[in-house]
Scaffold this motif. Structure first.
Motif, PDB file in Angstrom:
ATOM      1  N   UNK A  62     -36.082  -5.348  -7.027  1.00  0.00           N
ATOM      2  CA  UNK A  62     -37.252  -5.371  -6.283  1.00  0.00           C
ATOM      3  C   UNK A  62     -38.557  -5.257  -7.118  1.00  0.00           C
ATOM      4  N   UNK A  63     -38.248  -5.267  -8.720  1.00  0.00           N
ATOM      5  CA  UNK A  63     -39.424  -5.435  -9.443  1.00  0.00           C
ATOM      6  C   UNK A  63     -39.988  -6.719  -9.740  1.00  0.00           C
ATOM      7  N   UNK A  64     -41.312  -6.788  -9.792  1.00  0.00           N
ATOM      8  CA  UNK A  64     -41.818  -8.053  -9.912  1.00  0.00           C
ATOM      9  C   UNK A  64     -41.520  -8.552 -11.213  1.00  0.00           C
ATOM     10  N   UNK A  65     -41.476  -9.969 -11.273  1.00  0.00           N
ATOM     11  CA  UNK A  65     -41.099 -10.421 -12.653  1.00  0.00           C
ATOM     12  C   UNK A  65     -42.103 -10.273 -13.710  1.00  0.00           C
ATOM     13  N   UNK A  66     -43.563 -10.203 -13.259  1.00  0.00           N
ATOM     14  CA  UNK A  66     -44.552  -9.928 -14.042  1.00  0.00           C
ATOM     15  C   UNK A  66     -44.438  -8.716 -14.775  1.00  0.00           C
ATOM     16  N   UNK A  67     -43.986  -7.654 -14.226  1.00  0.00           N
ATOM     17  CA  UNK A  67     -43.738  -6.246 -14.441  1.00  0.00           C
ATOM     18  C   UNK A  67     -42.611  -6.319 -15.529  1.00  0.00           C
ATOM     19  N   UNK A  68     -41.707  -6.887 -15.368  1.00  0.00           N
ATOM     20  CA  UNK A  68     -40.385  -7.026 -16.153  1.00  0.00           C
ATOM     21  C   UNK A  68     -40.854  -7.783 -17.418  1.00  0.00           C
ATOM     22  N   UNK A  69     -41.444  -8.603 -17.499  1.00  0.00           N
ATOM     23  CA  UNK A  69     -42.126  -9.302 -18.591  1.00  0.00           C
ATOM     24  C   UNK A  69     -42.995  -8.338 -19.523  1.00  0.00           C
ATOM     25  N   UNK A  70     -43.600  -7.427 -18.766  1.00  0.00           N
ATOM     26  CA  UNK A  70     -44.547  -6.413 -19.653  1.00  0.00           C
ATOM     27  C   UNK A  70     -43.505  -5.486 -20.129  1.00  0.00           C
ATOM     28  N   UNK A  71     -42.292  -5.096 -19.445  1.00  0.00           N
ATOM     29  CA  UNK A  71     -41.488  -4.051 -19.886  1.00  0.00           C
ATOM     30  C   UNK A  71     -40.916  -4.593 -21.071  1.00  0.00           C
ATOM     31  N   UNK A  72     -40.458  -5.741 -21.176  1.00  0.00           N
ATOM     32  CA  UNK A  72     -39.819  -6.615 -22.277  1.00  0.00           C
ATOM     33  C   UNK A  72     -40.620  -6.651 -23.791  1.00  0.00           C
ATOM     34  N   UNK A  73     -42.023  -6.814 -23.291  1.00  0.00           N
ATOM     35  CA  UNK A  73     -43.005  -6.975 -24.246  1.00  0.00           C
ATOM     36  C   UNK A  73     -43.233  -5.420 -24.995  1.00  0.00           C
ATOM     37  N   UNK A  74     -43.405  -4.514 -24.025  1.00  0.00           N
ATOM     38  CA  UNK A  74     -43.580  -3.433 -24.510  1.00  0.00           C
ATOM     39  C   UNK A  74     -42.414  -2.377 -25.137  1.00  0.00           C
ATOM     40  N   UNK A  75     -41.317  -2.698 -24.930  1.00  0.00           N
ATOM     41  CA  UNK A  75     -40.106  -2.140 -25.484  1.00  0.00           C
ATOM     42  C   UNK A  75     -39.462  -2.810 -26.640  1.00  0.00           C
ATOM     43  N   UNK A  76     -39.519  -4.196 -26.548  1.00  0.00           N
ATOM     44  CA  UNK A  76     -38.728  -5.148 -27.450  1.00  0.00           C
ATOM     45  C   UNK A  76     -39.517  -6.217 -28.246  1.00  0.00           C
ATOM     46  N   UNK A  77     -40.871  -5.969 -28.093  1.00  0.00           N
ATOM     47  CA  UNK A  77     -41.918  -6.808 -28.516  1.00  0.00           C
ATOM     48  C   UNK A  77     -41.485  -8.322 -28.167  1.00  0.00           C
ATOM     49  N   UNK A  78     -41.092  -8.657 -27.099  1.00  0.00           N
ATOM     50  CA  UNK A  78     -40.690  -9.785 -26.718  1.00  0.00           C
ATOM     51  C   UNK A  78     -41.506 -10.556 -25.715  1.00  0.00           C
ATOM     52  N   UNK A  79     -42.348 -11.415 -26.048  1.00  0.00           N
ATOM     53  CA  UNK A  79     -43.017 -12.242 -24.950  1.00  0.00           C
ATOM     54  C   UNK A  79     -42.511 -13.185 -24.539  1.00  0.00           C
ATOM     55  N   UNK A  80     -42.536 -13.124 -23.107  1.00  0.00           N
ATOM     56  CA  UNK A  80     -41.995 -14.196 -22.348  1.00  0.00           C
ATOM     57  C   UNK A  80     -42.900 -14.435 -20.935  1.00  0.00           C
ATOM     58  N   UNK A  81     -42.786 -15.960 -20.524  1.00  0.00           N
ATOM     59  CA  UNK A  81     -43.598 -15.926 -19.473  1.00  0.00           C
ATOM     60  C   UNK A  81     -42.786 -15.739 -18.385  1.00  0.00           C
ATOM     61  N   UNK A  82     -43.432 -15.791 -17.035  1.00  0.00           N
ATOM     62  CA  UNK A  82     -42.753 -15.273 -15.774  1.00  0.00           C
ATOM     63  C   UNK A  82     -41.790 -16.398 -15.501  1.00  0.00           C
ATOM     64  N   UNK A  83     -42.107 -17.639 -15.795  1.00  0.00           N
ATOM     65  CA  UNK A  83     -41.150 -18.727 -15.355  1.00  0.00           C
ATOM     66  C   UNK A  83     -39.923 -18.820 -16.421  1.00  0.00           C
ATOM     67  N   UNK A  84     -40.154 -18.496 -17.572  1.00  0.00           N
ATOM     68  CA  UNK A  84     -38.925 -18.430 -18.827  1.00  0.00           C
ATOM     69  C   UNK A  84     -38.043 -17.236 -18.360  1.00  0.00           C
ATOM     70  N   UNK A  85     -38.591 -16.182 -17.848  1.00  0.00           N
ATOM     71  CA  UNK A  85     -37.848 -14.878 -17.786  1.00  0.00           C
ATOM     72  C   UNK A  85     -36.981 -15.325 -16.183  1.00  0.00           C
ATOM     73  N   UNK A  86     -37.583 -16.045 -15.077  1.00  0.00           N
ATOM     74  CA  UNK A  86     -36.817 -16.257 -14.050  1.00  0.00           C
ATOM     75  C   UNK A  86     -35.912 -17.222 -14.257  1.00  0.00           C
ATOM     76  N   UNK A  87     -35.946 -18.299 -15.352  1.00  0.00           N
ATOM     77  CA  UNK A  87     -34.930 -19.342 -15.360  1.00  0.00           C
ATOM     78  C   UNK A  87     -33.690 -18.457 -16.139  1.00  0.00           C
ATOM     79  N   UNK A  88     -33.829 -17.383 -16.756  1.00  0.00           N
ATOM     80  CA  UNK A  88     -32.792 -16.654 -17.451  1.00  0.00           C
ATOM     81  C   UNK A  88     -31.922 -16.003 -16.617  1.00  0.00           C
ATOM     82  N   UNK A  89     -32.579 -15.587 -15.328  1.00  0.00           N
ATOM     83  CA  UNK A  89     -31.484 -14.886 -14.115  1.00  0.00           C
ATOM     84  C   UNK A  89     -30.917 -16.131 -13.439  1.00  0.00           C
TER      85      UNK A  89
END
Length: 297
Positions: A62-89
């Motif tokens: 139930x977590x928005x993709x935008x927040x998930x992208x932020x978590x990846x960036x903050x924890x793993x220094x991995x920058x991804x767009x919402x659409x990029x992450x959506x395609x990986x699920x």
């Protein structure tokens, strides 16, 4: 005593600990390639997916993709767009996570509860079939209709057949809560092979399936449904005047409750040949065990 429900984070913590114990990043990457989740070098690795689903987020569904992208960036220094992450699920990601869980379960079972060879050697496979049902918000009722009998109109059922000797999943199905276990058990019976041992819960109890398993040269273990009558051959058959045996006297019903009354808690008795159902078509063996006081709690 008041029942304390665990948070999602508390439920996921043991899984996270075991993942860290059994899988290194290279091992995760190898498993991801085997399942098709990773096909070429990418900034979004198998480790990122596992971290996001298990370590970083308490409720990823139930977590928005935008927040998930932020978590990846903050924890793993991995920058991804919402659409990029959506395609990986995608389907490959689901297959990878399912295989990861299956492999982890296999490692745990094989390391902590291996069967003595003398117990499992007679069987080709030991197949355990069971299911679990849980409620969903009513908004899911159109796709996942509940089984009824509760305040929720929506429900999901997960059915799993597990092979104990190898620790592998034979089948995993997810569907509406209203789906019949009996029909599913019959479908799985069609895949039984010679010398398989099928262990099934009461939801899959079927005299027809048990008979087919036996005809396939395999074996089964199941609890007995309380409404199924049990018979034995009658040693004092009744006859007509011409000497012919009265058909209705060929068998006599066994009083299971009377047998239980004679047993002490923790005591058992084996009936090597009984016949189940009103038609007495299934000849089988019955083990009667009386629960102890602790086991009934």
């Amino acid at each position: 005593m008041e029942q304390v429900s665990l948070s999602i984070q508390e439920e996921m913590e043991p899984i996270a600990q075991e993942l860290q114990r059994y899988f290194s990043p290279p091992q995760l990457e190898q498993l991801a390639r085997q399942t098709g989740f990773v096909q070429r070098k990418s900034k979004y690795t198998a480790q990122e997916l596992v971290s996001l689903c298990v370590f970083f987020n308490n409720d990823i569904s139930i977590t928005p993709l935008a927040r998930l992208c932020g978590q990846l960036d903050a924890s793993n220094h991995l920058s991804m767009s919402i659409e990029e992450l959506n395609q990986r699920f995608n389907t490959s990601a689901v297959t990878f996570l399912q295989t990861l869980f299956s492999t982890l379960l296999q490692e745990k079972l094989m390391s902590s509860s291996s069967l003595p060879c003398k117990l499992d050697s007679p069987f080709h496979r030991i197949r355990i079939l069971d299911s679990t049902v849980f409620q969903l918000p009513d908004s899911y009722a159109e796709r996942y209709q509940g089984s009824g009998g509760s305040a929720h109109a929506a429900g999901m059922k997960i059915r799993l057949e597990y092979e104990l000797k190898t620790g592998s999943f034979l089948q995993v199905d997810v569907g509406p809560g209203k789906n019949s276990d009996g029909l599913y058990g019959t479908q799985r019976t069609k895949t039984v092979e010679e010398k398989d041992l099928c262990i099934r819960d009461l939801g899959y109890f079927s005299l027809g399936d048990f008979k087919e398993i036996e005809e396939r040269g395999a074996f089964y273990v199941s609890r007995l449904k309380v409404n199924v009558r049990v018979y034995e051959k009658n040693g004092n058959m009744e006859r007509f005047k011409d000497g012919k045996v009265k058909k209705q006297s060929l068998y006599k019903e066994i009083d299971i409750e009377a047998i239980m009354d004679r047993l002490e808690p923790g005591e058992s008795i084996e009936l090597p040949e009984v016949y189940l159902g009103r038609d007495k078509k299934l000849r089988t063996r019955l083990l009667i065990y009386k629960l102890t006081e602790e086991q009934t709690l």
